[in-house]
Design an enzyme around this catalytic site. Structure first.
Site, PDB file in Angstrom:
ATOM      1  CG  HIS A 102    -116.532  81.771   1.454  1.00 55.72           C
ATOM      2  ND1 HIS A 102    -115.998  82.933   0.938  1.00 55.72           N
ATOM      3  CD2 HIS A 102    -117.883  81.939   1.415  1.00 55.72           C
ATOM      4  CE1 HIS A 102    -116.971  83.768   0.603  1.00 55.72           C
ATOM      5  NE2 HIS A 102    -118.131  83.193   0.896  1.00 55.72           N
ATOM      6  CB  SER A 157    -120.014  85.714   1.347  1.00 60.29           C
ATOM      7  OG  SER A 157    -119.985  85.157   0.061  1.00 60.29           O
ATOM      8  CG  ASP A 210    -112.900  82.488   0.246  1.00 62.89           C
ATOM      9  OD1 ASP A 210    -113.645  81.581  -0.185  1.00 62.89           O
ATOM     10  OD2 ASP A 210    -113.260  83.679   0.340  1.00 62.89           O
TER      11      ASP A 210
END
Length: 461
Positions: free
Chosen positions: A400, A272, A366
């Protein structure tokens, strides 16, 4: 799951199924229920028997059941805050009264169905809404509780057997070394044996603090891994308003100068926001040979980024594009602006300056941001400047938070920047498969580029 050597994608086999050596359950019962002292009393068999690493498979079987007896298995785990995670599955024993999860499919009506030897772990779900499983103290294992109940009722019937099993993070011999060197606040994990070892810096995403579990698990495979905090920890800045690459440069130099770290370059691993920072580090700093990015952005997001006289503004966003469900969960996948358009192009990280090899791990479901778009645009940019094609591995149905194997999928939780729960995406089984394969891809990538002949590590202009 499919692999992309450049901007286009090609299919890849589900090699994770072949790579996992499913152990045969141990014949020694583990903490059998005291409901009967008879040798025929049901008991749970586990392999390894009492303790395993969190990213390793655990074989689960039940013996001493009646022929074709219907039973319900339940797994429970409490995190360090005391929050409970649970999963259950319905099974039917064989004609011999044996139930081996590696051979017997789960029946409909539980947390999962079908042949899923690790289903009781990857299907764990929090009883508290919007809660994510995070390990903060890697020195203390999680304790997994397993129970076997008679029948398929709801609530379940009589307790037949129970067992406990520790899921640890630190392999014996791995050294955990706190680092307070200059401004650096981190934890270094060194494998057992004589070094030097290939070095990796590991960065977490938005949330701050110091998360050690991925670095710790990776060190178990022969890497010297520095889990690096960058805000919200000890005397580091409390908020992520402005980040300076000089701090990360200190960490790179620390690793390169460490006697137990093999040079001339190191690897970077981030998820991320941490993945995005890895791209920025690779683009501006020297000493980097390989960069693995898990669902990261190729544009700077969330905070101003500075390095010497260079400033990269954060990518703009449009709050009106955030969708809010009836239950109050936000879907932010469309909130960020396109870094290829208008003034937002200033936020695009100049990754063409990087002199390392890239691996992009992408969850195609995601919902934090458009990870696949970022990976493909990054690949186009690299190739347009004559750089090596990055590896891009895409996973349909993965969200994610692609974690090390067997962490349960977090479908939704609080987002620090949004200020409310957001959907992260993913389908539990597909997400679990993605985590197993991605973990192998990451290790293979670093073995290839850090243990072999390294790429160039000269300074960037």
């Amino acid at each position: 799951m499919w692999r992309v050597p450049g901007p286009l994608c090609r299919a890849s086999s589900r090699g994770w199924e072949r790579r996992l050596p499913w152990p045969s359950p141990a014949r020694t019962p583990v903490m059998a229920s005291p409901c009967s002292l008879s040798s025929a009393a049901p008991s749970i068999r586990l392999s390894p028997a009492t303790r395993s690493l969190f990213d390793e498979p655990l074989a689960i079987a039940v013996q001493g059941l009646g022929p074709r007896q219907p039973v319900t298995l339940r797994a429970c785990l409490r995190d360090e805050t005391g929050e409970l995670f649970q999963a259950c599955a319905r099974y039917q024993a064989g004609h011999d009264g044996e139930l081996d999860l590696a051979r017997c499919p789960a029946l409909p009506g539980g947390s999962f169905c079908g042949l899923e030897p690790m289903g009781l772990l990857w299907a764990l779900q929090p009883q508290k809404p919007f809660w994510r499983m995070v390990k903060r103290d890697v020195q203390i294992p999680f304790v997994l509780e397993l129970e076997v109940f008679d029948g398929h009722g709801d609530p379940p019937g009589r307790l037949l057997a129970q067992a406990q099993h520790e899921r640890g993070f630190l392999r014996d011999g791995v050294h955990r070394v706190p680092v307070r060197d200059g401004r650096i606040r981190a934890m270094l994990f060194l494998p057992p044996g004589n070094g030097p070892f290939p070095g990796i810096i590991d960065l977490c995403g938005v949330g701050g603090g110091l998360l050690e579990y991925r670095a710790c698990l990776l060190a178990n495979y022969g890497f010297a891994v520095l889990s690096l905090a960058y805000y919200g920890y000890e005397d580091l800045p409390k908020q992520m308003k402005e980040l300076h690459l000089e701090y990360f440069e200190e960490a790179i130099n620390y690793m390169l100068q460490h006697t137990q770290v093999k040079g001339p370059g190191i690897g970077l691993l981030g998820i991320s926001k941490g993945g995005e920072l890895c791209i920025s580090m690779a683009s501006f700093l020297k000493g980097i040979t390989a960069t693995a990015v898990i669902n990261g952005s190729v544009a700077n997001v969330g905070a101003v980024l500075r390095y010497k006289d260079i400033t990269i503004p954060p990518l703009g966003l449009s709050p009106e594009r955030i969708k809010i469900s009836k239950s109050g969960i936000a879907d932010v996948v469309d909130a960020l602006n396109n870094p290829l358009e208008g003034p937002d192009h200033q936020s695009f990280i100049p990754l063409e300056k990087a002199e390392c090899r890239f691996l992009f791990i992408v969850g195609q479901d995601d919902h934090n941001w458009k990870s696949e778009f970022f990976a493909v645009e990054g690949s186009k940019r690299l190739q347009a400047h004559g750089k090596e094609k990055p590896e891009i591995v895409c996973y349909p149905g993965a969200g994610h938070y692609i974690e090390p194997p067997f962490f349960p999928m977090c479908a939704a939780s609080m987002h620090l920047l949004v200020g409310k729960p957001v959907i992260w995406g993913g389908e539990p089984k597909a997400h679990c498969e993605a985590q197993i394969d991605a973990w192998q891809q990451i290790q293979g990538f670093f073995c290839k580029h850090l243990k072999g002949k390294p790429s160039g590590t000269s300074s960037k202009p």
